[in-house]
Design a protein around this motif. Sequence first.
Motif, PDB file in Angstrom:
ATOM      1  N   PRO A  81       9.607  45.081 154.673  1.00 41.05           N
ATOM      2  CA  PRO A  81       8.575  46.098 154.883  1.00 41.05           C
ATOM      3  C   PRO A  81       8.836  47.344 154.052  1.00 41.05           C
ATOM      4  O   PRO A  81       9.986  47.647 153.695  1.00 41.05           O
ATOM      5  CB  PRO A  81       8.699  46.405 156.385  1.00 41.05           C
ATOM      6  CG  PRO A  81      10.150  46.175 156.680  1.00 41.05           C
ATOM      7  CD  PRO A  81      10.601  45.066 155.755  1.00 41.05           C
ATOM      8  N   ASN A  82       7.784  48.067 153.740  1.00 33.11           N
ATOM      9  CA  ASN A  82       7.915  49.321 153.001  1.00 33.11           C
ATOM     10  C   ASN A  82       6.775  50.249 153.403  1.00 33.11           C
ATOM     11  O   ASN A  82       5.598  49.895 153.273  1.00 33.11           O
ATOM     12  CB  ASN A  82       7.870  49.088 151.489  1.00 33.11           C
ATOM     13  CG  ASN A  82       8.019  50.384 150.713  1.00 33.11           C
ATOM     14  OD1 ASN A  82       9.010  51.087 150.844  1.00 33.11           O
ATOM     15  ND2 ASN A  82       7.011  50.719 149.920  1.00 33.11           N
ATOM     16  N   ILE A  83       7.129  51.428 153.917  1.00 37.67           N
ATOM     17  CA  ILE A  83       6.138  52.406 154.361  1.00 37.67           C
ATOM     18  C   ILE A  83       5.943  53.455 153.283  1.00 37.67           C
ATOM     19  O   ILE A  83       6.911  54.055 152.803  1.00 37.67           O
ATOM     20  CB  ILE A  83       6.567  53.070 155.685  1.00 37.67           C
ATOM     21  CG1 ILE A  83       6.675  52.011 156.797  1.00 37.67           C
ATOM     22  CG2 ILE A  83       5.574  54.154 156.084  1.00 37.67           C
ATOM     23  CD1 ILE A  83       7.206  52.563 158.110  1.00 37.67           C
ATOM     24  N   GLU A  84       4.686  53.668 152.900  1.00 38.64           N
ATOM     25  CA  GLU A  84       4.348  54.662 151.888  1.00 38.64           C
ATOM     26  C   GLU A  84       3.720  55.879 152.565  1.00 38.64           C
ATOM     27  O   GLU A  84       2.722  55.760 153.279  1.00 38.64           O
ATOM     28  CB  GLU A  84       3.358  54.074 150.875  1.00 38.64           C
ATOM     29  CG  GLU A  84       3.935  52.991 149.984  1.00 38.64           C
ATOM     30  CD  GLU A  84       4.831  53.556 148.889  1.00 38.64           C
ATOM     31  OE1 GLU A  84       4.770  54.790 148.654  1.00 38.64           O
ATOM     32  OE2 GLU A  84       5.568  52.775 148.277  1.00 38.64           O
ATOM     33  N   LEU A  85       4.327  57.042 152.325  1.00 41.34           N
ATOM     34  CA  LEU A  85       3.783  58.304 152.832  1.00 41.34           C
ATOM     35  C   LEU A  85       3.446  59.179 151.627  1.00 41.34           C
ATOM     36  O   LEU A  85       4.302  59.863 151.082  1.00 41.34           O
ATOM     37  CB  LEU A  85       4.799  59.003 153.745  1.00 41.34           C
ATOM     38  CG  LEU A  85       5.208  58.239 155.014  1.00 41.34           C
ATOM     39  CD1 LEU A  85       6.288  58.999 155.764  1.00 41.34           C
ATOM     40  CD2 LEU A  85       3.995  58.021 155.916  1.00 41.34           C
ATOM     41  N   SER A  86       2.218  59.131 151.222  1.00 43.60           N
ATOM     42  CA  SER A  86       1.784  59.850 150.022  1.00 43.60           C
ATOM     43  C   SER A  86       1.050  61.129 150.404  1.00 43.60           C
ATOM     44  O   SER A  86       0.699  61.335 151.571  1.00 43.60           O
ATOM     45  CB  SER A  86       0.865  58.952 149.190  1.00 43.60           C
ATOM     46  OG  SER A  86      -0.349  58.735 149.892  1.00 43.60           O
ATOM     47  N   PRO A  87       0.787  62.004 149.425  1.00 40.34           N
ATOM     48  CA  PRO A  87      -0.003  63.221 149.706  1.00 40.34           C
ATOM     49  C   PRO A  87      -1.392  62.907 150.236  1.00 40.34           C
ATOM     50  O   PRO A  87      -2.053  63.776 150.804  1.00 40.34           O
ATOM     51  CB  PRO A  87      -0.073  63.915 148.343  1.00 40.34           C
ATOM     52  CG  PRO A  87       1.098  63.398 147.579  1.00 40.34           C
ATOM     53  CD  PRO A  87       1.280  61.978 148.037  1.00 40.34           C
ATOM     54  N   LEU A  88      -1.837  61.662 150.057  1.00 40.62           N
ATOM     55  CA  LEU A  88      -3.142  61.255 150.559  1.00 40.62           C
ATOM     56  C   LEU A  88      -3.226  61.388 152.074  1.00 40.62           C
ATOM     57  O   LEU A  88      -4.261  61.759 152.619  1.00 40.62           O
ATOM     58  CB  LEU A  88      -3.422  59.802 150.151  1.00 40.62           C
ATOM     59  CG  LEU A  88      -4.655  59.121 150.761  1.00 40.62           C
ATOM     60  CD1 LEU A  88      -5.913  59.747 150.183  1.00 40.62           C
ATOM     61  CD2 LEU A  88      -4.634  57.622 150.496  1.00 40.62           C
ATOM     62  N   CYS A  89      -2.117  61.089 152.764  1.00 39.49           N
ATOM     63  CA  CYS A  89      -2.154  61.065 154.228  1.00 39.49           C
ATOM     64  C   CYS A  89      -1.847  62.423 154.844  1.00 39.49           C
ATOM     65  O   CYS A  89      -2.263  62.703 155.969  1.00 39.49           O
ATOM     66  CB  CYS A  89      -1.190  60.006 154.767  1.00 39.49           C
ATOM     67  SG  CYS A  89       0.568  60.361 154.485  1.00 39.49           S
ATOM     68  N   SER A  90      -1.093  63.261 154.130  1.00 36.17           N
ATOM     69  CA  SER A  90      -0.745  64.581 154.663  1.00 36.17           C
ATOM     70  C   SER A  90      -0.230  65.468 153.536  1.00 36.17           C
ATOM     71  O   SER A  90       0.533  65.003 152.681  1.00 36.17           O
ATOM     72  CB  SER A  90       0.317  64.459 155.754  1.00 36.17           C
ATOM     73  OG  SER A  90       0.795  65.731 156.148  1.00 36.17           O
ATOM     74  N   LYS A  92       2.065  67.497 153.702  1.00 35.22           N
ATOM     75  CA  LYS A  92       3.509  67.710 153.831  1.00 35.22           C
ATOM     76  C   LYS A  92       4.300  66.794 152.902  1.00 35.22           C
ATOM     77  O   LYS A  92       5.471  67.038 152.639  1.00 35.22           O
ATOM     78  CB  LYS A  92       3.956  67.510 155.277  1.00 35.22           C
ATOM     79  CG  LYS A  92       3.877  66.071 155.776  1.00 35.22           C
ATOM     80  CD  LYS A  92       4.511  65.912 157.160  1.00 35.22           C
ATOM     81  CE  LYS A  92       6.004  66.024 157.109  1.00 35.22           C
ATOM     82  NZ  LYS A  92       6.669  65.677 158.364  1.00 35.22           N
ATOM     83  N   PHE A  93       3.665  65.735 152.416  1.00 34.50           N
ATOM     84  CA  PHE A  93       4.341  64.800 151.521  1.00 34.50           C
ATOM     85  C   PHE A  93       3.957  65.092 150.070  1.00 34.50           C
ATOM     86  O   PHE A  93       2.820  65.438 149.781  1.00 34.50           O
ATOM     87  CB  PHE A  93       3.993  63.357 151.884  1.00 34.50           C
ATOM     88  CG  PHE A  93       4.340  62.998 153.306  1.00 34.50           C
ATOM     89  CD1 PHE A  93       5.659  62.977 153.734  1.00 34.50           C
ATOM     90  CD2 PHE A  93       3.343  62.695 154.226  1.00 34.50           C
ATOM     91  CE1 PHE A  93       5.984  62.670 155.049  1.00 34.50           C
ATOM     92  CE2 PHE A  93       3.653  62.381 155.537  1.00 34.50           C
ATOM     93  CZ  PHE A  93       4.975  62.374 155.954  1.00 34.50           C
ATOM     94  N   SER A  99       9.914  59.683 150.216  1.00 33.31           N
ATOM     95  CA  SER A  99      10.555  60.793 150.913  1.00 33.31           C
ATOM     96  C   SER A  99      11.597  60.267 151.892  1.00 33.31           C
ATOM     97  O   SER A  99      11.636  59.076 152.227  1.00 33.31           O
ATOM     98  CB  SER A  99       9.506  61.612 151.668  1.00 33.31           C
ATOM     99  OG  SER A  99       8.903  60.819 152.683  1.00 33.31           O
ATOM    100  N   GLU A 100      12.440  61.160 152.347  1.00 33.15           N
ATOM    101  CA  GLU A 100      13.463  60.767 153.331  1.00 33.15           C
ATOM    102  C   GLU A 100      12.816  60.234 154.595  1.00 33.15           C
ATOM    103  O   GLU A 100      13.283  59.259 155.184  1.00 33.15           O
ATOM    104  CB  GLU A 100      14.352  61.965 153.650  1.00 33.15           C
ATOM    105  CG  GLU A 100      15.466  61.640 154.658  1.00 33.15           C
ATOM    106  CD  GLU A 100      16.343  62.837 154.976  1.00 33.15           C
ATOM    107  OE1 GLU A 100      17.293  62.691 155.745  1.00 33.15           O
ATOM    108  OE2 GLU A 100      16.061  63.937 154.446  1.00 33.15           O
ATOM    109  N   GLU A 101      11.725  60.864 155.018  1.00 26.42           N
ATOM    110  CA  GLU A 101      11.032  60.407 156.226  1.00 26.42           C
ATOM    111  C   GLU A 101      10.481  58.993 156.053  1.00 26.42           C
ATOM    112  O   GLU A 101      10.538  58.178 156.985  1.00 26.42           O
ATOM    113  CB  GLU A 101       9.902  61.372 156.577  1.00 26.42           C
ATOM    114  CG  GLU A 101       9.216  61.048 157.895  1.00 26.42           C
ATOM    115  CD  GLU A 101       8.282  62.142 158.373  1.00 26.42           C
ATOM    116  OE1 GLU A 101       7.490  61.883 159.301  1.00 26.42           O
ATOM    117  OE2 GLU A 101       8.349  63.256 157.825  1.00 26.42           O
TER     118      GLU A 101
END
Length: 275
Positions: A81-90, A92-93, A99-101
Amino acid sequence: MEEPFRILHPVKYYKEHFLCGVRPDGRKLDKFRPVVLNAGSIQTADGSAFAKVGDTSVMCGIKAELCTPKPENSKEGFLIPNIELSPLCSPKFKPGPPSEEAQIATQLLADIIKSSKCLNPEELCLFPEKLAWCLFADLECISYDGSLIDACVIALITALKTVRLPMVDYDPATGNKIVKEEEKRCLNIVSTPICSTFSIFEEKMTLFDPTHEEESISSCTLNIVIKDDQICSVHKPGGAPICDDDLLNCIEKSKERAKEICELIDKAMQTFKTT
């Protein structure tokens, strides 16, 4: 004046709401947000699902590739699995490397799947030491507003249930393989783990299914994973302590919620199979 007060003094703003037994979004402290689920959302993927918990939305797409098993686990395939947290979602990224989160969330999700034993990795092996399936599960967070792991677990488990793997003929002597796209099989998902997130505010108030702002002002978060009406795992990365009574209450509420979400997953799968 309410919005400037929330921005300038978030802790005081939320505390005044919590003391009245209500949250800014209208929920009581012990209420979860509604869950929306769709199975088979991406037609070009081997498995997919979309999950929304409150305002947190996650799209999961699974792609299957043939690979060679590891020497130490020669009879097992892979689920990565791989979770992507891009500026699109918030906001803060930031753009760039994960990111570490995102890395912490990905590892926690992998640990939940592994500890729940919902998928036997040996089922992904086609020929020991020679050929196995590797399932790449990409989870793109579209909107981020707390309880990220809850949404990711729901999306990933549902996506795994939609996976259809083609049959493969393999000749170990020559290494030739023939993939039969017209003949496919489902994965055997033996259990359905469901994660519920809680946060502790000022060491005395327990918030169910916290939003991003509620998580940011809390002293700690707690993830409880339920599988088959039993505790599968509890994750609490430090922070303020939680008393036994509050913990037991969280576990019981997690069990109730897990039943509801399992029913939701079953309904989504029924819809997926009829389309």
